[in-house]
Design a protein around this motif. Structure first.
Motif, PDB file in Angstrom:
ATOM      1  N   GLY A  56       0.821  -1.187   0.000  1.00 29.80           N
ATOM      2  CA  GLY A  56       0.000   0.000   0.000  1.00 29.80           C
ATOM      3  C   GLY A  56       0.859   1.241   0.000  1.00 29.80           C
ATOM      4  O   GLY A  56       2.076   1.190  -0.179  1.00 29.80           O
ATOM      5  N   THR A  57       0.220   2.393   0.201  1.00 21.78           N
ATOM      6  CA  THR A  57       0.951   3.649   0.237  1.00 21.78           C
ATOM      7  C   THR A  57       1.805   3.723   1.503  1.00 21.78           C
ATOM      8  O   THR A  57       1.672   2.894   2.416  1.00 21.78           O
ATOM      9  CB  THR A  57      -0.014   4.833   0.228  1.00 21.78           C
ATOM     10  N   LEU A  58       2.647   4.744   1.572  1.00 21.66           N
ATOM     11  CA  LEU A  58       3.504   4.910   2.744  1.00 21.66           C
ATOM     12  C   LEU A  58       2.684   5.063   4.017  1.00 21.66           C
ATOM     13  O   LEU A  58       3.033   4.507   5.057  1.00 21.66           O
ATOM     14  CB  LEU A  58       4.416   6.125   2.543  1.00 21.66           C
ATOM     15  N   VAL A  59       1.572   5.804   3.946  1.00 18.46           N
ATOM     16  CA  VAL A  59       0.718   5.968   5.126  1.00 18.46           C
ATOM     17  C   VAL A  59       0.108   4.630   5.531  1.00 18.46           C
ATOM     18  O   VAL A  59       0.039   4.295   6.718  1.00 18.46           O
ATOM     19  CB  VAL A  59      -0.390   7.008   4.860  1.00 18.46           C
ATOM     20  N   GLU A  60      -0.310   3.839   4.554  1.00 13.68           N
ATOM     21  CA  GLU A  60      -0.907   2.537   4.862  1.00 13.68           C
ATOM     22  C   GLU A  60       0.120   1.579   5.463  1.00 13.68           C
ATOM     23  O   GLU A  60      -0.186   0.822   6.391  1.00 13.68           O
ATOM     24  CB  GLU A  60      -1.523   1.943   3.589  1.00 13.68           C
ATOM     25  N   VAL A  61       1.343   1.619   4.955  1.00 11.24           N
ATOM     26  CA  VAL A  61       2.405   0.773   5.519  1.00 11.24           C
ATOM     27  C   VAL A  61       2.676   1.177   6.965  1.00 11.24           C
ATOM     28  O   VAL A  61       2.763   0.333   7.863  1.00 11.24           O
ATOM     29  CB  VAL A  61       3.687   0.862   4.671  1.00 11.24           C
ATOM     30  N   ALA A  62       2.808   2.478   7.204  1.00  9.69           N
ATOM     31  CA  ALA A  62       3.066   2.958   8.565  1.00  9.69           C
ATOM     32  C   ALA A  62       1.907   2.640   9.496  1.00  9.69           C
ATOM     33  O   ALA A  62       2.114   2.314  10.675  1.00  9.69           O
ATOM     34  CB  ALA A  62       3.325   4.465   8.543  1.00  9.69           C
ATOM     35  N   SER A  63       0.688   2.710   8.985  1.00  4.26           N
ATOM     36  CA  SER A  63      -0.491   2.436   9.809  1.00  4.26           C
ATOM     37  C   SER A  63      -0.534   0.992  10.289  1.00  4.26           C
ATOM     38  O   SER A  63      -1.184   0.685  11.289  1.00  4.26           O
ATOM     39  CB  SER A  63      -1.768   2.758   9.025  1.00  4.26           C
ATOM     40  N   GLY A  64       0.149   0.112   9.593  1.00  5.30           N
ATOM     41  CA  GLY A  64       0.177  -1.284   9.988  1.00  5.30           C
ATOM     42  C   GLY A  64       1.226  -1.613  11.026  1.00  5.30           C
ATOM     43  O   GLY A  64       1.363  -2.767  11.425  1.00  5.30           O
ATOM     44  N   SER A  65       1.983  -0.609  11.466  1.00  7.12           N
ATOM     45  CA  SER A  65       3.052  -0.843  12.437  1.00  7.12           C
ATOM     46  C   SER A  65       2.659  -0.391  13.835  1.00  7.12           C
ATOM     47  O   SER A  65       2.330   0.780  14.043  1.00  7.12           O
ATOM     48  CB  SER A  65       4.314  -0.083  12.018  1.00  7.12           C
ATOM     49  N   PRO A  66       2.722  -1.283  14.836  1.00  4.35           N
ATOM     50  CA  PRO A  66       2.418  -0.871  16.212  1.00  4.35           C
ATOM     51  C   PRO A  66       3.463   0.076  16.790  1.00  4.35           C
ATOM     52  O   PRO A  66       3.219   0.731  17.804  1.00  4.35           O
ATOM     53  CB  PRO A  66       2.404  -2.205  16.984  1.00  4.35           C
ATOM     54  N   ASP A  67       4.628   0.165  16.155  1.00  9.35           N
ATOM     55  CA  ASP A  67       5.690   1.049  16.638  1.00  9.35           C
ATOM     56  C   ASP A  67       5.603   2.457  16.061  1.00  9.35           C
ATOM     57  O   ASP A  67       6.442   3.307  16.372  1.00  9.35           O
ATOM     58  CB  ASP A  67       7.065   0.467  16.276  1.00  9.35           C
ATOM     59  N   HIS A  68       4.588   2.721  15.214  1.00  6.88           N
ATOM     60  CA  HIS A  68       4.501   4.022  14.552  1.00  6.88           C
ATOM     61  C   HIS A  68       3.125   4.664  14.693  1.00  6.88           C
ATOM     62  O   HIS A  68       2.719   5.456  13.851  1.00  6.88           O
ATOM     63  CB  HIS A  68       4.890   3.871  13.077  1.00  6.88           C
ATOM     64  N   THR A  69       2.426   4.352  15.766  1.00  6.42           N
ATOM     65  CA  THR A  69       1.088   4.927  15.945  1.00  6.42           C
ATOM     66  C   THR A  69       1.149   6.441  16.165  1.00  6.42           C
ATOM     67  O   THR A  69       0.254   7.167  15.730  1.00  6.42           O
ATOM     68  CB  THR A  69       0.365   4.258  17.123  1.00  6.42           C
ATOM     69  N   THR A  70       2.197   6.924  16.826  1.00  6.15           N
ATOM     70  CA  THR A  70       2.290   8.360  17.089  1.00  6.15           C
ATOM     71  C   THR A  70       2.480   9.145  15.802  1.00  6.15           C
ATOM     72  O   THR A  70       1.814  10.158  15.581  1.00  6.15           O
ATOM     73  CB  THR A  70       3.445   8.673  18.064  1.00  6.15           C
ATOM     74  N   VAL A  71       3.389   8.700  14.935  1.00  9.40           N
ATOM     75  CA  VAL A  71       3.625   9.436  13.696  1.00  9.40           C
ATOM     76  C   VAL A  71       2.395   9.379  12.788  1.00  9.40           C
ATOM     77  O   VAL A  71       2.060  10.358  12.102  1.00  9.40           O
ATOM     78  CB  VAL A  71       4.898   8.950  12.970  1.00  9.40           C
ATOM     79  N   VAL A  72       1.673   8.259  12.788  1.00  8.53           N
ATOM     80  CA  VAL A  72       0.453   8.164  11.981  1.00  8.53           C
ATOM     81  C   VAL A  72      -0.600   9.134  12.512  1.00  8.53           C
ATOM     82  O   VAL A  72      -1.263   9.849  11.740  1.00  8.53           O
ATOM     83  CB  VAL A  72      -0.079   6.720  11.962  1.00  8.53           C
TER      84      VAL A  72
END
Length: 201
Positions: A56-72
């Motif tokens: 998926g897009t960069l936002v979708e990839v980041a959204s799938g990471s539990p370590d990146h909830t703050t940046v999302v």
């Protein structure tokens, strides 16, 4: 403001060169062997990271990471989701939740307030470079620069990338240094490199 900055920066000559080089560069795993002072494409692969199988897009990839909830959450608050879901390509240096936790108390809450939207957008777009700058390309830029490379961000400021003990570090305008802990997480519109410190313009 973030969308305007992104659009304007894509025409920047410096980042256009990086983007062109990135599209023709080999993947990090295909890069030639280097000495200990030169970073490898894998960097610290054991660090917490996003799912490399995600798509998926960069936002979708980041959204799938539990370590990146703050940046999302921050991207959503800054109104940058549509921009970062755009065609790109973009290179995103994504701080982990632990990176945000290192900021002074109250910093994140303050940036997430509606009245701080412009400031938040500036911080986030400072972590974005136009073009698909993968690990191999960034490593080559550092080598060509004699040990450092200057990256022009979408925000308009610069980051200095250096080789440090087999890793890549990024130094911001305030002298803070982040280490790339995982590289080359691919999205449909660019690449994500995970970093351990929030960079400030």
């Amino acid at each position: 403001m973030g969308a305007v900055a992104l659009s304007a920066c894509q025409n920047d000559a410096t980042t256009d060169t990086a983007a062109t080089d990135a599209q023709t560069a080999p993947m990090a795993d295909d890069a030639p062997a280097t000495d200990a002072a030169t970073p490898t494409g894998d960097y610290a692969a054991e660090a917490p990271a996003m799912d490399t199988a995600a798509s998926g897009t960069l936002v979708e990839v980041a959204s799938g990471s539990p370590d990146h909830t703050t940046v999302v959450t921050a991207v959503q608050a800054a109104g940058l989701v549509d921009t970062l879901n755009g065609a790109g390509p973009f290179t995103v240096f994504a701080p982990t939740n632990a990176a945000f936790d290192k900021l002074p108390a109250g910093t994140v809450d303050g940036l997430l307030k509606p009245e701080a939207k412009d400031d938040l957008s500036g911080v986030l777009t400072y972590h974005v470079v136009s073009g698909n700058v993968d690990a191999a390309t960034l490593t080559q830029q550092i080598t060509d620069g004699g040990g450092s490379a200057t990256l022009t961000t979408v925000q308009g400021g610069t980051l200095t990338a250096r080789a440090d003990g087999g890793n890549v570090t990024l130094t911001d305008a305030k002298g803070n240094t982040a280490t790339v802990t995982t590289a080359d997480l691919k999205g449909s519109n660019g690449v994500i490199h995970v970093i351990d410190t929030v960079l400030m313009p």
